[in-house]
Design a protein around this motif. Structure first.
Motif, PDB file in Angstrom:
ATOM      1  N   ALA A  57       0.825  -1.208   0.000  1.00 31.13           N
ATOM      2  CA  ALA A  57       0.000   0.000   0.000  1.00 31.13           C
ATOM      3  C   ALA A  57       0.860   1.260   0.000  1.00 31.13           C
ATOM      4  O   ALA A  57       0.471   2.289  -0.559  1.00 31.13           O
ATOM      5  N   LEU A  58       2.026   1.172   0.607  1.00 33.54           N
ATOM      6  CA  LEU A  58       2.919   2.335   0.648  1.00 33.54           C
ATOM      7  C   LEU A  58       3.522   2.656  -0.713  1.00 33.54           C
ATOM      8  O   LEU A  58       4.074   3.742  -0.904  1.00 33.54           O
ATOM      9  N   THR A  59       3.419   1.737  -1.678  1.00 32.33           N
ATOM     10  CA  THR A  59       3.914   2.003  -3.032  1.00 32.33           C
ATOM     11  C   THR A  59       2.841   2.612  -3.926  1.00 32.33           C
ATOM     12  O   THR A  59       3.120   2.973  -5.062  1.00 32.33           O
ATOM     13  N   THR A  60       1.622   2.702  -3.426  1.00 29.71           N
ATOM     14  CA  THR A  60       0.469   3.161  -4.205  1.00 29.71           C
ATOM     15  C   THR A  60       0.193   4.636  -3.927  1.00 29.71           C
ATOM     16  O   THR A  60       0.884   5.271  -3.121  1.00 29.71           O
ATOM     17  N   PRO A  61      -0.834   5.216  -4.562  1.00 29.50           N
ATOM     18  CA  PRO A  61      -1.163   6.616  -4.264  1.00 29.50           C
ATOM     19  C   PRO A  61      -1.341   6.910  -2.779  1.00 29.50           C
ATOM     20  O   PRO A  61      -1.007   8.018  -2.323  1.00 29.50           O
ATOM     21  N   ALA A  62      -1.843   5.941  -2.002  1.00 27.41           N
ATOM     22  CA  ALA A  62      -2.007   6.171  -0.564  1.00 27.41           C
ATOM     23  C   ALA A  62      -0.690   6.532   0.102  1.00 27.41           C
ATOM     24  O   ALA A  62      -0.659   7.305   1.063  1.00 27.41           O
ATOM     25  N   GLY A  63       0.409   6.001  -0.401  1.00 28.17           N
ATOM     26  CA  GLY A  63       1.716   6.249   0.198  1.00 28.17           C
ATOM     27  C   GLY A  63       2.434   7.475  -0.312  1.00 28.17           C
ATOM     28  O   GLY A  63       3.584   7.743   0.088  1.00 28.17           O
ATOM     29  N   SER A  64       1.807   8.256  -1.180  1.00 27.38           N
ATOM     30  CA  SER A  64       2.471   9.444  -1.727  1.00 27.38           C
ATOM     31  C   SER A  64       2.649  10.505  -0.646  1.00 27.38           C
ATOM     32  O   SER A  64       1.811  10.677   0.233  1.00 27.38           O
ATOM     33  N   VAL A  65       3.760  11.216  -0.740  1.00 22.39           N
ATOM     34  CA  VAL A  65       4.104  12.226   0.260  1.00 22.39           C
ATOM     35  C   VAL A  65       4.043  13.598  -0.408  1.00 22.39           C
ATOM     36  O   VAL A  65       4.750  13.867  -1.381  1.00 22.39           O
ATOM     37  N   ALA A  66       3.164  14.456   0.119  1.00 23.84           N
ATOM     38  CA  ALA A  66       2.985  15.804  -0.421  1.00 23.84           C
ATOM     39  C   ALA A  66       3.689  16.824   0.465  1.00 23.84           C
ATOM     40  O   ALA A  66       3.849  16.623   1.672  1.00 23.84           O
ATOM     41  N   ASN A  67       4.083  17.909  -0.138  1.00 22.52           N
ATOM     42  CA  ASN A  67       4.745  19.001   0.588  1.00 22.52           C
ATOM     43  C   ASN A  67       3.756  19.615   1.581  1.00 22.52           C
ATOM     44  O   ASN A  67       2.716  20.138   1.193  1.00 22.52           O
ATOM     45  N   PRO A  68       4.049  19.577   2.878  1.00 21.18           N
ATOM     46  CA  PRO A  68       3.113  20.147   3.853  1.00 21.18           C
ATOM     47  C   PRO A  68       2.974  21.662   3.751  1.00 21.18           C
ATOM     48  O   PRO A  68       2.044  22.231   4.329  1.00 21.18           O
ATOM     49  N   GLU A  69       3.884  22.306   3.013  1.00 20.77           N
ATOM     50  CA  GLU A  69       3.761  23.748   2.809  1.00 20.77           C
ATOM     51  C   GLU A  69       2.621  24.092   1.864  1.00 20.77           C
ATOM     52  O   GLU A  69       2.162  25.237   1.830  1.00 20.77           O
ATOM     53  N   ALA A  70       2.173  23.132   1.070  1.00 20.93           N
ATOM     54  CA  ALA A  70       1.055  23.363   0.143  1.00 20.93           C
ATOM     55  C   ALA A  70      -0.260  23.140   0.871  1.00 20.93           C
ATOM     56  O   ALA A  70      -0.378  22.235   1.702  1.00 20.93           O
TER      57      ALA A  70
END
Length: 504
Positions: free
Chosen positions: A167-180
Motif C-alpha cells: 500500500a505504501l507504493t500506491t497513491p495512498a503512500g504518496s508524500v505531499a509538501n506540507p507547505e502546500a
C-alpha cells in the motif's frame, strides 16, 4: 473498516476528447540553449483531478505517481519493493511497527526537505478519514504515524498486514509538501519527483516539466506531454504519422499488425493487472442467487468475448488474480462454456421462463463490443439484457456511487485487488463471510500463509460465481525505435517515465 462508498481505483481506458493535430507539436525554444527534449505520449483515461488521495480514477496516478509524487518505497518491474524516499526500513518482530529512514537528500520541488514530519502530515490526512474508499481501505491497518527523528518515521498498525508495505507504493503512500494547502492539491500537485505539473488542458493534455531541483537521478526528458484521444484510431494515426513517441496502451489490438510490420516502431507486449469483469450487482434478487450467477457464467464463451472485444488479445483468468501474482491459479475452467447446463440451473433456480437484466457499460473500447457479445450469448439461454452505454463520468456516478445497475463491464487495474470483494460498501454489494475471513487471515499470516490463503480466497470467489472474469487486458505499448526503458509489464498504476530515454 474506514471505507467510503466510492470504490477501488478502476480504470477502464476512459477516453477523452482530443483529435490529433496534423503535425508533431514543435517544442518552444528556450532562448539560451538547445531545444528541450520532449517526450510525446498518447493516452486514454485522462485525470479528472490532481489529488490522488480524494479523487477516484486511475488516470491520476498514471501520470503523477513516481513522476511527480514519490512514495517511501516503490514497486520494481518484478513487483519487488525497493527504496525511494526511504533509504531503508525495518519491520518489528510482531509486524506492527514499521520504521523508515528518509534519504537525507530528498527534497520537494520547491527545495523544502522531505522529512519525517512531511510523511506524518500526508499520512495523518488518511488516518483522519480523508480519502477515497480504496485509499482508506489500503491504510485501514494504520493507527498512528509519528516522527521519531528528523529523518525517521514510525508507522504503527493495529494488526499485522501483508498488504501494508505494498500500500505504501500506491497513491495512498504518496508524500505531499506540507507547505502546500490541501485545497490546492487537486489543481497543483506538490511532490518530490523528477517532474512538476506544467500545462493541464482538460480533455487534451497533461504536461510534465523537469523539476530542476530534483534530488535524485535526473530524468532524460525536459518535457513529457500526455496527450489524450477520444478516438483510439486517431491515436494510432498520430503515432503512424510521427506525432507521438509512445502509445501507452494500444486500445485497438486489431491495429497491431501495422506497427509490427513497420521498422520505425517497437511493439512491447506484457501483462497488466487489468481484469475485465462482467460485474453482478448482488443487491438484485436474481443475481443474489448463486445458481443464477453460475448459469450466467456457464452461458458465456469468454474466448468469444476476447475475440469480439479485444481482437483475440488477452488471457483467460477465471478470478481476480493476474498471472504475475504468486497466488495465481488458472481458474478459467471453473465454469466452462455450457449453455445446456446454464438452462438447467436457471430452471432449478425458478427462472425457466427467463430473466431480463440492465447491462449498463461505460463507452470504453472493450465494454460495448463485449456487452453485445454477451447479450447474444445470454439470449441463447433465455436471459435478455438491455444494454445502455454511459459516458464514463455518468457511469462513475450512477454505477460506482449509487449502484444503479444489474450488470456492468469494467477493467480493474489496481495491483492485488482481490481484497476489493471483502471491502465494506463495495459497489458489487457482495458479501461472503468465508471469503472475507480468508482475506483477513491472509493479510495477518506469514508469507507462506499469505500466498496459500490468497489462492484459496480466489478459488472461493470463482466457485461462488461472484462475477464473471472475462479476460486480462494485455499491456501493449508502441514506441518509436529510438525509445528505451519503458516498463513492459504494468505492475503499478504509474506510467513511469523516469526510466525512459531516447537515443536521438
Amino acid at each position: 473498516m474506514r471505507v467510503r462508498r466510492t470504490l477501488s481505483v478502476i480504470v477502464v481506458l476512459l477516453t477523452a476528447v482530443l483529435l490529433a493535430a496534423c503535425s508533431r507539436p514543435t517544442p518552444l525554444p528556450t532562448g539560451d540553449g538547445p531545444d528541450p527534449r520532449v517526450l510525446e505520449i498518447g493516452a486514454t483515461g485522462e485525470p479528472v483531478g490532481m489529488d490522488m488521495i480524494t479523487v477516484d480514477g486511475a488516470g491520476i496516478p498514471f501520470v503523477l505517481l513516481y513522476n511527480v509524487y514519490e512514495t517511501l518505497v516503490k514497486l520494481d518491474p518484478d513487483k519487488n519493493v525497493q527504496p525511494l524516499l526511504a533509504s531503508d526500513w525495518e519491520i518489528s518482530a510482531d509486524r506492527l511497527t514499521y520504521t523508515f529512514t528518509i534519504d537525507r537528500a530528498a527534497r520537494f520541488a520547491d527545495g523544502t526537505p522531505v522529512d519525517a514530519e512531511a510523511v506524518v502530515h500526508s499520512f495523518q490526512r488518511i488516518i483522519d478519514g480523508e480519502g477515497t474508499g480504496q485509499i482508506l481501505a489500503d491504510f485501514a491497518p494504520l493507527t498512528e504515524a509519528r516522527a521519531t527523528g528528523e529523518r525517521t518515521v514510525e508507522l504503527e498498525l493495529a494488526t499485522p498486514s501483508n498488504y501494508f508495505l505494498l500500500a505504501l507504493t500506491t497513491p495512498a503512500g504518496s508524500v505531499a509538501n506540507p507547505e502546500a494547502s490541501i485545497a490546492s492539491l487537486n489543481t497543483t500537485p506538490a511532490g518530490s519527483g523528477p517532474y512538476v505539473l506544467g500545462d493541464w488542458e482538460p480533455g487534451s493534455l497533461v504536461q510534465l516539466t523537469r523539476n530542476t531541483e530534483y534530488w535524485g537521478t535526473p530524468s532524460h526528458f525536459d518535457v513529457v506531454n500526455f496527450r489524450y484521444y477520444a478516438d483510439p484510431n486517431a491515436m494510432n494515426t498520430a503515432m503512424l504519422s510521427g506525432q507521438l513517441d509512445i502509445v501507452s496502451n494500444l486500445t485497438v489490438p486489431t491495429a497491431l499488425g501495422q506497427f509490427e510490420s513497420d521498422e520505425r516502431f517497437e511493439v512491447l507486449q506484457g501483462y497488466s493487472d487489468g481484469e475485465v469483469v462482467l460485474t453482478y450487482n448482488h443487491a438484485n434478487e436474481a443475481l443474489a442467487n448463486q445458481q443464477v450467477r453460475q448459469a450466467l457464467n456457464l452461458a458465456v464463451d469468454r474466448q468469444a468475448i476476447v475475440d469480439a472485444a479485444w481482437g483475440g488479445q488477452g488471457e483467460l483468468i477465471g478470478s481476480m488474480v493476474p498471472p504475475t501474482d504468486a497466488w495465481y491459479e488458472d481458474l478459467s475452467d471453473v465454469y466452462p462454456h455450457d449453455p445446456e447446463r446454464a438452462r438447467e440451473l436457471l430452471a432449478e433456480a425458478g427462472y425457466e421462463s427467463g430473466l431480463t437484466f440492465r447491462l449498463r457499460v461505460p463507452t470504453l473500447p472493450y465494454a460495448p463490443p463485449a456487452a453485445r457479445s454477451i447479450q447474444s450469448q445470454l439470449r441463447a439461454v433465455g436471459v435478455e439484457t438491455v444494454i445502455e452505454e454511459l459516458e464514463f463520468g455518468v457511469w462513475l456516478e450512477q454505477i460506482f456511487a449509487f449502484q444503479d445497475y444489474d450488470m456492468t463491464i469494467v477493467a480493474h487495474v489496481e495491483p492485488r485487488d482481490l481484497k476489493m470483494y471483502a471491502m465494506d460498501g463495495n459497489y458489487m454489494n457482495y458479501e461472503n463471510p468465508e471469503f472475507t475471513a480468508l482475506i483477513e487471515a491472509a493479510d495477518r499470516g506469514n508469507d507462506d500463509e499469505f500466498v496459500q490463503l490468497q489462492s484459496e480466497a480466489a478459488r472461493v470467489l470463482a466457485e461462488d460465481a461472484a462475477a464473471n472474469w472475462l479476460f486480462l487486458l494485455p499491456n501493449i505499448i508502441i514506441t518509436t525505435a529510438d525509445i528505451s526503458g519503458v516498463q513492459v509489464d504494468q505492475t503499478s498504476l504509474s506510467f513511469d517515465v523516469t526510466t525512459i530515454a531516447s537515443s536521438e
